[in-house]
Motif scaffolding. Structure first.
Motif: not given
Length: 159
Positions: A31-60
């Motif tokens: 719901e971030a108003v700007t792209e910059e705010d969205a990217l900051k929120a992502i950085a505040d939520t996930f470390p760079d080395d997060v282990r993630a997957s989307l629909n069964g595929s790795p997600l860097p």
């Protein structure tokens, strides 16, 4: 560790529950108003080395940024997160570490309809499970981040 000014240990802050924290962070991202705010929120939520997957595929981690920015209907946002179900399991009384899972949907997405090609509203349905961990031993601030993320998502035209 003692405070150098007054020689006392820093006070542990009261943290929100894992569910509240997750809901606040997903709203901040989508719901971030700007792209910059969205990217900051992502950085505040996930470390760079997060282990993630989307629909069964790795997600860097770098793809998380790209996927969120692609979803946005315009540079000034317009997405809205709607939670339907959630479950949380803290590993400690302070809610510094634990697991969270939930189902939510996101409105405000606009993309081509698969049959007509016309740009129409879509809804993204997502089920997520995450591991949340404190990134610091310092109890005087909230250092929680999502260190593991598994999500299944699909888009359907809004009716």
């Amino acid at each position: 560790m003692l405070d150098q000014v007054n020689g006392t240990a820093p006070q542990a802050i009261q943290l929100s529950t894992l569910g509240q924290w997750s809901e606040e962070h997903m709203a901040a991202i989508f719901e971030a108003v700007t792209e910059e705010d969205a990217l900051k929120a992502i950085a505040d939520t996930f470390p760079d080395d997060v282990r993630a997957s989307l629909n069964g595929s790795p997600l860097p981690r770098s793809m998380i940024d790209k996927l969120v920015l692609i979803m946005r209907p315009g540079p000034q946002g317009g997405l809205k997160v709607h939670w339907k179900e959630r479950a949380e399991v803290p590993k400690d009384l302070g809610h510094r570490n634990g697991a969270f899972g939930g189902f939510y949907y996101i409105t405000g997405i606009r993309k081509p309809h698969p049959e007509t090609g016309e740009i129409v509203p879509f809804i993204r349905y997502k089920t997520v499970t995450v591991k949340i961990e404190s990134m610091s031993e310092d109890l005087s601030y909230d250092s929680r981040k999502i260190t593991e993320l598994v999500f299944v998502g699909s888009d359907k035209p809004a009716e």
